[in-house]
Scaffold this active site. Structure first.
Site, PDB file in Angstrom:
ATOM      1  N   CYS A 112       0.821  -1.208   0.000  1.00  0.00           N
ATOM      2  CA  CYS A 112       0.000   0.000   0.000  1.00  0.00           C
ATOM      3  C   CYS A 112       0.866   1.273   0.000  1.00  0.00           C
ATOM      4  CB  CYS A 112      -0.974  -0.059   1.174  1.00  0.00           C
ATOM      5  SG  CYS A 112      -2.435   0.980   0.989  1.00  0.00           S
ATOM      6  N   HIS A 113       0.848   2.043   1.088  1.00  0.00           N
ATOM      7  CA  HIS A 113       1.644   3.267   1.181  1.00  0.00           C
ATOM      8  C   HIS A 113       3.070   3.022   1.680  1.00  0.00           C
ATOM      9  CE1 HIS A 113      -2.321   5.131   0.856  1.00  0.00           C
ATOM     10  NE2 HIS A 113      -1.706   6.252   0.546  1.00  0.00           N
TER      11      HIS A 113
END
Length: 178
Positions: A112-113
């Site tokens: 994800c991030h």
């Protein structure tokens, strides 16, 4: 099934802002395969996870990253959440640990991030990877080839886009450890 007996996996998170499922599902996959997950953070005590923007559970930290030795771990997992990697990339000890881990050629998995921290550690140049779509420009600017795929394995680096990709992410992580 992969047998991780005797392998210790570091999960590095900030004190708050971790996307809970991106911590707990890979953690459970490591445990199910017989590995030992350990929670590292920038502070001792507990960390606060989230279900997107809502507070979720807290988790006990096993070791502060400033005191951690890369050689003690067989792999590194970097869970996402927006606030988690944003805080980690501002911590010199966390960034140095991540850089040393990638350079050690042991598996590093970021979802994800979390690839923000890889960009901060300056270890994405020339690497093929994926992430949450909003990081595309950051990763390209850091020298990565960004692609929109469920999971990308480039050498020792495993990346995925979001919680929906966790089954493929976990499989790729365990395959790297096999």
């Amino acid at each position: 099934m992969t047998d991780l007996n005797g392998k210790t996996i570091a999960f590095l998170v900030a004190p708050e802002g971790i996307e809970q499922v991106e911590l707990t599902e890979p953690w459970a996959a490591v445990e199910k395969a017989g590995g030992t997950p350990r929670l590292l953070s920038t502070r001792a005590g507990q960390v606060q996870a989230f279900h997107h923007l809502d507070r979720a559970d807290t988790f006990d930290v096993d070791q502060q990253v400033a005191d951690a030795d890369v050689a003690s771990y067989d792999a590194l997992v970097l869970p996402g959440g927006v606030a988690n990697p944003d805080a980690l990339r501002l911590d010199e000890d966390a960034v140095a640990f991540i850089r040393a881990f990638v350079e050690s050629d042991r598996p590093v998995a970021a979802i994800c991030h979390a690839p923000w921290t890889l960009a901060e550690a300056d270890v994405v140049r020339g690497r093929r990877m994926t992430s949450w779509p909003s990081l595309r420009t950051d990763l390209r600017n850091a020298g990565a080839e960004w692609v929109d795929e469920e999971v990308v394995v480039d050498g020792n680096l495993v990346t995925s886009r979001n919680p929906d990709d966790l089954p493929a992410f976990n499989d790729a992580l365990l395959e790297q450890l096999a």
